[in-house]
Write a protein that holds these residues in place. Structure first.
Motif, mmCIF file in Angstrom:
data_model
loop_
_atom_site.group_PDB
_atom_site.id
_atom_site.type_symbol
_atom_site.label_atom_id
_atom_site.label_comp_id
_atom_site.label_asym_id
_atom_site.label_seq_id
_atom_site.Cartn_x
_atom_site.Cartn_y
_atom_site.Cartn_z
ATOM 1 N N PRO A 479 0.809 -1.237 0.000
ATOM 2 C CA PRO A 479 0.000 0.000 0.000
ATOM 3 C C PRO A 479 0.835 1.276 0.000
ATOM 4 O O PRO A 479 0.301 2.357 -0.270
ATOM 5 N N ARG A 480 2.123 1.171 0.290
ATOM 6 C CA ARG A 480 2.986 2.356 0.228
ATOM 7 C C ARG A 480 3.417 2.661 -1.201
ATOM 8 O O ARG A 480 3.714 3.797 -1.545
ATOM 9 N N PHE A 481 3.493 1.630 -2.052
ATOM 10 C CA PHE A 481 4.053 1.780 -3.399
ATOM 11 C C PHE A 481 2.977 1.842 -4.477
ATOM 12 O O PHE A 481 2.955 2.757 -5.298
ATOM 13 N N LYS A 482 2.125 0.809 -4.505
ATOM 14 C CA LYS A 482 1.118 0.644 -5.547
ATOM 15 C C LYS A 482 1.776 0.760 -6.929
ATOM 16 O O LYS A 482 2.776 0.085 -7.183
ATOM 17 N N LEU A 483 1.250 1.613 -7.806
ATOM 18 C CA LEU A 483 1.792 1.706 -9.167
ATOM 19 C C LEU A 483 3.054 2.552 -9.254
ATOM 20 O O LEU A 483 3.744 2.540 -10.279
ATOM 21 N N LEU A 484 3.385 3.272 -8.182
ATOM 22 C CA LEU A 484 4.544 4.158 -8.232
ATOM 23 C C LEU A 484 5.850 3.377 -8.387
ATOM 24 O O LEU A 484 6.752 3.813 -9.110
ATOM 25 N N ALA A 485 5.972 2.235 -7.702
ATOM 26 C CA ALA A 485 7.197 1.431 -7.819
ATOM 27 C C ALA A 485 7.357 0.924 -9.241
ATOM 28 O O ALA A 485 8.468 0.883 -9.786
ATOM 29 N N LEU A 486 6.234 0.545 -9.855
ATOM 30 C CA LEU A 486 6.275 0.045 -11.231
ATOM 31 C C LEU A 486 6.717 1.152 -12.186
ATOM 32 O O LEU A 486 7.574 0.942 -13.051
ATOM 33 N N GLN A 487 6.146 2.328 -12.038
ATOM 34 C CA GLN A 487 6.496 3.442 -12.927
ATOM 35 C C GLN A 487 7.954 3.871 -12.733
ATOM 36 O O GLN A 487 8.672 4.126 -13.694
ATOM 37 N N PHE A 488 8.395 3.933 -11.484
ATOM 38 C CA PHE A 488 9.761 4.365 -11.184
ATOM 39 C C PHE A 488 10.789 3.420 -11.807
ATOM 40 O O PHE A 488 11.751 3.861 -12.453
ATOM 41 N N THR A 489 10.614 2.134 -11.627
ATOM 42 C CA THR A 489 11.602 1.167 -12.129
ATOM 43 C C THR A 489 11.539 1.021 -13.645
ATOM 44 O O THR A 489 12.577 1.017 -14.309
ATOM 45 N N PHE A 490 10.336 0.914 -14.195
ATOM 46 C CA PHE A 490 10.223 0.676 -15.630
ATOM 47 C C PHE A 490 10.689 1.885 -16.447
ATOM 48 O O PHE A 490 11.226 1.720 -17.545
ATOM 49 N N GLU A 491 10.478 3.097 -15.926
ATOM 50 C CA GLU A 491 10.945 4.293 -16.643
ATOM 51 C C GLU A 491 12.461 4.306 -16.783
ATOM 52 O O GLU A 491 13.008 4.887 -17.724
ATOM 53 N N ARG A 492 13.143 3.644 -15.852
ATOM 54 C CA ARG A 492 14.605 3.636 -15.848
ATOM 55 C C ARG A 492 15.190 2.367 -16.445
ATOM 56 O O ARG A 492 16.405 2.251 -16.607
ATOM 57 N N LEU A 493 14.312 1.416 -16.771
ATOM 58 C CA LEU A 493 14.796 0.162 -17.351
ATOM 59 C C LEU A 493 14.537 0.067 -18.850
ATOM 60 O O LEU A 493 15.275 -0.617 -19.564
ATOM 61 N N TYR A 494 13.479 0.724 -19.331
ATOM 62 C CA TYR A 494 13.064 0.534 -20.719
ATOM 63 C C TYR A 494 12.994 1.872 -21.468
ATOM 64 O O TYR A 494 12.747 2.919 -20.853
ATOM 65 N N PRO A 495 13.180 1.827 -22.760
ATOM 66 C CA PRO A 495 13.040 3.049 -23.565
ATOM 67 C C PRO A 495 11.586 3.522 -23.576
ATOM 68 O O PRO A 495 10.662 2.756 -23.291
ATOM 69 N N VAL A 496 11.390 4.784 -23.950
ATOM 70 C CA VAL A 496 10.055 5.404 -23.894
ATOM 71 C C VAL A 496 9.058 4.650 -24.763
ATOM 72 O O VAL A 496 7.888 4.474 -24.380
ATOM 73 N N PRO A 568 -5.249 7.012 -1.686
ATOM 74 C CA PRO A 568 -3.885 7.554 -1.507
ATOM 75 C C PRO A 568 -2.954 6.475 -0.946
ATOM 76 O O PRO A 568 -3.388 5.604 -0.183
ATOM 77 N N ASN A 569 -1.702 6.547 -1.326
ATOM 78 C CA ASN A 569 -0.724 5.591 -0.828
ATOM 79 C C ASN A 569 -0.557 5.735 0.678
ATOM 80 O O ASN A 569 -0.645 6.827 1.231
ATOM 81 N N CYS A 570 -0.316 4.619 1.318
ATOM 82 C CA CYS A 570 -0.105 4.611 2.770
ATOM 83 C C CYS A 570 1.170 5.381 3.106
ATOM 84 O O CYS A 570 2.234 5.140 2.517
ATOM 85 N N GLU A 571 1.070 6.321 4.026
ATOM 86 C CA GLU A 571 2.217 7.160 4.368
ATOM 87 C C GLU A 571 3.034 6.508 5.477
ATOM 88 O O GLU A 571 2.978 6.895 6.636
ATOM 89 N N PHE A 578 7.292 -1.102 9.412
ATOM 90 C CA PHE A 578 6.037 -1.313 8.685
ATOM 91 C C PHE A 578 5.931 -2.773 8.242
ATOM 92 O O PHE A 578 6.851 -3.328 7.643
ATOM 93 N N ASP A 579 4.803 -3.392 8.548
ATOM 94 C CA ASP A 579 4.560 -4.793 8.207
ATOM 95 C C ASP A 579 3.411 -4.848 7.212
ATOM 96 O O ASP A 579 2.256 -4.605 7.564
#
Length: 670
Positions: A479-496, A568-571, A578-579
């Motif tokens: 719940p802290r990451f949701k789609l943000l972790a996916l967007q952050f990593t994939f933007e830096r791993l793959y071309p546009v 909203p993502n868990c703060e 955090f568990d």
């Protein structure tokens, strides 16, 4: 000599007031009876009756008071009727009562070893604790017959009765059977179990297959337990491995609950996983519809990639390895090396260590320690003509580049192998760091880094497609990451031009997976919310407008997945405690379908580390002195040890583990 003899003489005599008064509330401890009542202790207490004071003997076990007798006849008679003495003699032919064991030994810390709930000594409880000690610490059965062990037990409590190795062997079987039944009851309430497995050859030249079950229990705690340590019958083909695994699952009654299986990247394991998948599919018992059934061990993949990197500096590694051995052989050389390091103001608190060739992380530690003492190596080579193993300047430069590249591998491997944060929601971020380092080396203008990274890049791409989707889904369910972790990593791993399709592939599989769970729980994700049922019986047949008013008002309802992603993502990013499992436990009423999916996704192991750890236990159990143990006894000791250690509230270390920690393959520079 006479004074020394008197010192020990005074300790054991009732004239010594200090030792005489310790356990007696009335400071008047009576000597033990003789004969058949030798195990009975009593104290003299004062009682009042009609204003008069009388002295009586009181049994320290059942607290019954009786008239004292100088000859001890009364105590001897009481020993025959004392409830505790009856239990001590026992009516179970001298073996642990499995029913009492299961009810009284919920945890190792429930009561002091050897004592019953009423405070009296219990020989059966003591034997149960001894059996658990034998299993958990991988001790030989003959340990109970060692002279000083028995002297220790008698010193702690003179009621202790010596047992033979044959008896304790049977006690161990009883204890493990009790633990097995407890685990079976836990597994009965689990919907899905994930497996990890690995193979090992013992010093008996017998192939064993270790199988570990991973699941999240009713308290939302991740559980790992070894459920099989079985001999693999030849030939060790993929079909044979599959049959061995299936046989173990049938014994536990969980053959219809298997969601995934994690194995090393060996062709026979691929065949075994494929065979098991076909069998489960025919029975209609394939979780995730087989989407993630075969998970490849990430730690093994990282090991293969890291070994590719180290292979590029083989010549340098050989020199460093031989150089460290040269210093270790002589204390004088090590002292001289320390003086040289000190003259260059090098911090000598860091150890020079030698590696284990098959473990890339130990090779990295050796390499890093050598780089730390680089100037000392070079200066020592000038002083000692016999020292031939100093790397050249170019080799040192390459070694430093490899160290920087593999440092991130080490962090990721530690996360995969650790237990402090066992769920898979953080794996995507860590694997991204590895991928980023490899990509940077791959596009580097440094010819050495570029050439080194080519095989690493190809191997990573080969396996990333299989494990990337599952890791991505696990990170979205945090719940802290949701789609943000996916967007952050994939933007830096793959071309546009690939980014949209890559993210779309993961989200489509997540939605498909959710729909399967929704259908399985008979919940319609596109159900309508009704304001009432039409009352057709009270409507005139010719009143069309009244009929329209009686129809329910249809409003679209969002799915749990849509609501979860829109919130909203868990703060809690800065909270180290955090568990994620407990968050889902607290929110399972809001997201009943999604929480069930999260429970099973987080229970999937990404490595076979747990099974590999069991091989270390197997190797210690099957040492050169115990190689005649039967395969059934080996399985009992390995599995039982794992269950007892897991139930213990403290960390249990074996003697060999303690010795290795002290040695640690390191030598401090003086």
């Amino acid at each position: 000599m006479s004074s020394l003899r008197k010192l020990f003489h005074d300790v054991d005599t009732p004239t010594n007031k200090l030792f005489h008064d310790v356990d007696t509330p009335t400071n008047n401890l009576v000597d033990l009876n003789v004969g058949e009542s030798a195990n009975l202790e009593r104290v003299t207490v004062e009682t009042k009756d009609n204003g008069k004071t009388f002295k009586k003997d009181e049994c320290i076990h059942c607290k019954k008071k009786y008239k004292p007798s100088p000859g001890g006849v009364t105590g001897s008679t009481h020993s025959k009727s004392c409830p505790y003495m009856k239990r001590l003699k026992g009516t179970n032919n001298g073996f642990i009562n499995s029913e009492a064991c299961s009810s009284a030994s919920v945890s190792a810390s429930a009561s002091p070893s050897g004592f019953s709930s009423n405070g009296g000594y219990d020989q059966m409880k003591c034997r149960e604790m001894i059996a658990k000690m034998i299993i958990a610490h991988e001790l030989p059965f003959l340990f109970v017959e060692y002279h000083w062990f028995n002297r220790l037990m008698e010193c702690n409590n003179h009621l202790y009765q010596k047992v033979s190795w044959v008896t304790v062997r049977k006690d161990c079987v009883k204890v493990v059977e009790v633990e097995r039944e407890k685990l079976k009851k836990v597994l009965e309430n689990v919907d899905m179990v994930s497996l990890s497995g690995d193979r090992w050859t013992s010093n008996q030249t017998i192939d064993y297959m270790c199988l570990t079950a991973h699941f999240i229990d009713s308290d939302w705690k991740l559980r790992k337990c070894v459920i099989g340590f079985n001999e693999l019958a030849p030939p060790r083909s993929g079909e044979g491995i599959a049959d061995g695994i299936l046989e173990c699952l049938v014994k536990w009654g969980i053959e219809d609950k298997i969601g995934t299986i994690t194995l090393d990247n060996v062709s026979s394991n691929d065949m075994a996983a494929s065979s098991l998948r076909d069998k489960f599919q025919r029975k209609g018992k394939l979780h995730f519809e087989g989407l993630f059934f075969h998970v490849r061990c990430c730690a093994h993949i990282l090991n293969l990639i890291a070994q590719d990197g180290l292979r590029t500096i083989d010549c340098c590694l050989v020199k460093i390895r031989e150089g460290v051995k040269y210093f270790r052989k002589s204390r004088d050389r090590l002292l001289e090396f320390g003086k040289v390091a000190t003259s260059f103001d090098i911090d000598t608190r860091r150890s020079l260590c030698i590696d284990v060739k098959t473990r890339w992380n130990s090779t990295l530690r050796m390499l890093e320690s050598a780089v730390h003492y680089k100037l000392a190596f070079q200066e020592y080579a000038l002083r000692d003509s016999n020292f031939e193993w100093c790397p050249t300047e170019a080799e040192w430069a390459r070694a430093e580049k490899v160290c920087r590249l593999l440092e991130v591998f080490l962090d990721t491997t530690n996360l995969f192998s650790g237990t402090s944060y066992p769920t898979s929601n953080l794996f995507l971020i860590e694997v991204f760091k590895v991928k980023k380092e490899i990509n940077n080396a791959y596009i580097s203008k440094d010819e050495f880094l570029k050439n080194m990274s080519v095989p690493m890049y190809e191997k990573f791409e080969k396996y990333w497609g299989e494990m990337g989707v599952l890791m991505s889904i696990a990170s979205i369910l945090d719940p802290r990451f949701k789609l943000l972790a996916l967007q952050f990593t994939f933007e830096r791993l793959y071309p546009v031009n690939e980014l949209t399709s890559r993210i779309g592939d993961v989200t489509n599989k997540l939605k498909s997976l959710y729909e399967k769970y929704s259908k399985a729980t008979k919940v319609n994700s596109s159900s309508t919310k009704s304001s009432g049922s039409p009352n057709v019986h009270g409507i005139p047949e010719d009143d069309f407008y009244a009929y329209l008013k009686s129809r329910p008002v249809e409003t679209p309802q969002k799915t749990e997945l849509e609501m979860y992603l829109e919130e909203p993502n868990c703060e809690a990013l800065e909270n180290p405690n955090f568990d994620v499992l407990q968050w889902w436990r607290q929110n399972c009423n809001r997201f009943p379908i999604l929480s069930k999916m999260a429970r099973e996704v987080f229970g999937i192991p990404f490595t076979t580390v747990t099974s590999e750890s069991a091989f270390n236990v197997g190797g210690r159990i099957l040492d050169e002195y115990r190689s005649a143990l039967s395969k059934d006894m080996v399985e009992l000791l390995v599995c039982g040890g794992d269950w007892i250690k897991s139930a213990s509230l403290t960390s249990i270390k074996t003697l060999e583990q303690s010795v290795k920690e002290e040695e640690n393959l390191e030598i401090q520079i003086p």
